[in-house]
Design a protein around this motif. Sequence first.
Motif, PDB file in Angstrom:
ATOM      1  N   THR A 257     -40.560  10.183  22.247  1.00  0.00           N
ATOM      2  CA  THR A 257     -41.595  10.543  23.220  1.00  0.00           C
ATOM      3  C   THR A 257     -42.241  11.895  22.967  1.00  0.00           C
ATOM      4  OG1 THR A 257     -39.996  11.597  24.719  1.00  0.00           O
ATOM      5  CG2 THR A 257     -40.368   9.225  24.981  1.00  0.00           C
TER       6      THR A 257
ATOM      7  N   PRO B  85     -36.412  14.227  27.991  1.00  0.00           N
ATOM      8  CA  PRO B  85     -36.578  13.355  29.163  1.00  0.00           C
ATOM      9  C   PRO B  85     -36.258  14.073  30.468  1.00  0.00           C
ATOM     10  CG  PRO B  85     -34.522  12.852  28.016  1.00  0.00           C
ATOM     11  CD  PRO B  85     -35.261  13.826  27.156  1.00  0.00           C
ATOM     12  N   ASP B  86     -37.064  13.793  31.479  1.00  0.00           N
ATOM     13  CA  ASP B  86     -36.783  14.243  32.836  1.00  0.00           C
ATOM     14  C   ASP B  86     -37.375  13.233  33.811  1.00  0.00           C
ATOM     15  OD1 ASP B  86     -39.539  14.884  33.379  1.00  0.00           O
ATOM     16  OD2 ASP B  86     -39.270  16.804  32.374  1.00  0.00           O
ATOM     17  N   GLU B  87     -37.257  13.511  35.098  1.00  0.00           N
ATOM     18  CA  GLU B  87     -37.643  12.536  36.122  1.00  0.00           C
ATOM     19  C   GLU B  87     -39.138  12.485  36.396  1.00  0.00           C
ATOM     20  OE1 GLU B  87     -37.461  16.422  38.111  1.00  0.00           O
ATOM     21  OE2 GLU B  87     -36.202  15.401  36.644  1.00  0.00           O
TER      22      GLU B  87
ATOM     23  N   SER C 278     -32.573   1.631  29.715  1.00  0.00           N
ATOM     24  CA  SER C 278     -34.010   1.931  29.614  1.00  0.00           C
ATOM     25  C   SER C 278     -34.776   0.749  29.057  1.00  0.00           C
ATOM     26  CB  SER C 278     -34.232   3.165  28.724  1.00  0.00           C
ATOM     27  OG  SER C 278     -34.068   2.875  27.341  1.00  0.00           O
TER      28      SER C 278
ATOM     29  N   GLU D 237     -44.693   5.810  28.830  1.00  0.00           N
ATOM     30  CA  GLU D 237     -45.778   6.788  28.753  1.00  0.00           C
ATOM     31  C   GLU D 237     -46.140   7.052  27.295  1.00  0.00           C
ATOM     32  OE1 GLU D 237     -46.287  10.739  31.276  1.00  0.00           O
ATOM     33  OE2 GLU D 237     -44.990  11.123  29.546  1.00  0.00           O
TER      34      GLU D 237
ATOM     35  N   THR E  34     -36.124  11.949  23.010  1.00  0.00           N
ATOM     36  CA  THR E  34     -37.018  13.067  22.690  1.00  0.00           C
ATOM     37  C   THR E  34     -37.828  12.774  21.436  1.00  0.00           C
ATOM     38  OG1 THR E  34     -35.491  14.640  23.731  1.00  0.00           O
ATOM     39  CG2 THR E  34     -37.117  15.541  22.202  1.00  0.00           C
TER      40      THR E  34
ATOM     41  N   TYR F 186     -35.495   7.274  31.449  1.00  0.00           N
ATOM     42  CA  TYR F 186     -35.842   7.105  30.034  1.00  0.00           C
ATOM     43  C   TYR F 186     -36.971   6.088  29.860  1.00  0.00           C
ATOM     44  CZ  TYR F 186     -31.310   9.356  28.880  1.00  0.00           C
ATOM     45  OH  TYR F 186     -30.249  10.225  28.761  1.00  0.00           O
TER      46      TYR F 186
ATOM     47  N   CYS G 206     -40.384   7.542  30.517  1.00  0.00           N
ATOM     48  CA  CYS G 206     -40.770   8.424  29.412  1.00  0.00           C
ATOM     49  C   CYS G 206     -41.247   7.610  28.204  1.00  0.00           C
ATOM     50  CB  CYS G 206     -39.593   9.309  29.011  1.00  0.00           C
ATOM     51  SG  CYS G 206     -39.026  10.471  30.279  1.00  0.00           S
TER      52      CYS G 206
ATOM     53  N   ARG H   1     -40.917  14.736  23.894  1.00  0.00           N
ATOM     54  CA  ARG H   1     -40.510  15.689  24.933  1.00  0.00           C
ATOM     55  C   ARG H   1     -39.125  15.306  25.450  1.00  0.00           C
ATOM     56  NH1 ARG H   1     -43.770  14.612  30.458  1.00  0.00           N
ATOM     57  NH2 ARG H   1     -41.869  15.540  31.290  1.00  0.00           N
TER      58      ARG H   1
ATOM     59  N   PRO I 169     -42.060  11.751  34.643  1.00  0.00           N
ATOM     60  CA  PRO I 169     -42.841  10.543  34.330  1.00  0.00           C
ATOM     61  C   PRO I 169     -42.510   9.366  35.242  1.00  0.00           C
ATOM     62  CG  PRO I 169     -42.094  11.583  32.307  1.00  0.00           C
ATOM     63  CD  PRO I 169     -41.390  12.283  33.426  1.00  0.00           C
TER      64      PRO I 169
END
Length: 495
Positions: A472, A476-478, A292, A426, A469, A420, A423, A474, A480
């Motif tokens: 950020t 992490p997922d795909e 990342s 962002e 998490t 990552y 995320c 939240r 963003p």
Amino acid sequence: MTQNEAYAALAAHLKTTGALEQVAGVMGWDQEVMMPHKGDAQRAEQMGALEQVLHARRGDERIGEWLAQIDSTQLDQAARVNVAEAQKAYDRARRVPSDLAEALARKTAAAMGIWAQARKDSDFSGFAPVLDEILTLKRREAEARHEGEAELYDVLLDDYEPGQSGATIAEILGRLRNGLVDLRENILASGKIVKPLTGSFDADTQMALGTEIAKTFCYDFNAGRLDKSVHPFSSGNNGDSRITTRINPENPFDCLYSVIHEVGHAVYEQNMPAEHAMMPAGFYASMGVHESQSRLFENQIGRSREFCHHLFAKFSAAFGDQGLDAETFYATVNRVHPGFIRTESDEVFYNLHVLLRFDLERAMINGDLAVNDLEAAWNDRFAADFGQKVNRAANGALQDVHWSVGLFGYFPTYALGNIYAACLFEAMQKALPDTKANIAKGLLAEPIGWLTKNIHRHGRMVPPVELITNATGRAPDERPLLAYLNAKFGDIYGF
């Protein structure tokens, strides 16, 4: 023996083991960068001998005795991580026979030269026999370590992405793949053609500009160095974190963006907590987290409109007028094309490269794909995903060094790293509203400082998903990543 005495003995043992692992890392760097070709056989013996020592240290019976005397609930966070990682390594070493660990070290050291020659000759048959031997050894290792995981592949994946499984990653990457296919179709339907850079670009000038860019990204040359290798990589940590790149006279972006990518890895290592150097708590959180950093440096920062405009001025000063303006330069840097080489791939196709390798190596480890069928399987998958036929083995199954050194389970961490990175970027922009303005000026100390605070300084003291998490706000997922890619390429390609 008191608990304090037991932990002190364990910590001293771990630190010496960590130092020897760093010796192995320097030897690996030397083999790819400096060592004469005829040294391959000697290096294989050296690496085998060192691995024999390391394996014995990891499985030393005294570790079990020390661990039995330690109550982890009475320790601080770093010490708890050191104990947990020592237990994990101890259990693994006790399960894997010493002769198997030594055989793997010798075979992968010897395979480096065989792979490099096969890649040069573009002859998969020249590499297939040794790859088959490595695969057999890695399967034996996974079988020895298997402890109820759903599949053999999960055992090896845990070395790079603790807590993840092949099935979970396949689900995440499957959702990402659907979004990437839609994005690819939108780009093709736009009808816009972005021309590639053409010309011949001096090798020394590429390296000089690469060095300047590395400094812009806060790489400390007092704690590292930049060299050339067949496959760009980062090696080492803390006060000795080295990077390499490669030169293509016709494509200077290959050199420059390899530098930025590897600097992302190296800056992470240089900013690890020095007080935990050579100890498990001072290691990186996971390879997905590691990736990342390199992908965020390379893409969200390095390929942004802001940084491309900044780089354009330096590029023009180094190589002269190429008939481009800053905005055309930005589009050229981000040109989408289904190329053969993963490390040269654009952000849209990159993850499709990773998905291909993940699916193939998972099938090989789980016994569903033989090495003799690998090249054909690679070529068929590439034609389906990229709409092109692989023209030579060096552009196909021979292009990556990973399998030659036994890194099965590593490839999916590249895609997780992209997820990552999006995320984190962002969250970074929300925390630092001046991020893009600073990037445009080449002032990266503040955003990299944010990464150091939220990622680098934690070492391995926080599990990977929890680390992202916490940084950020939240899980992490795909989403963003897909939002970032659609916004960026929708702008460039006008849809």
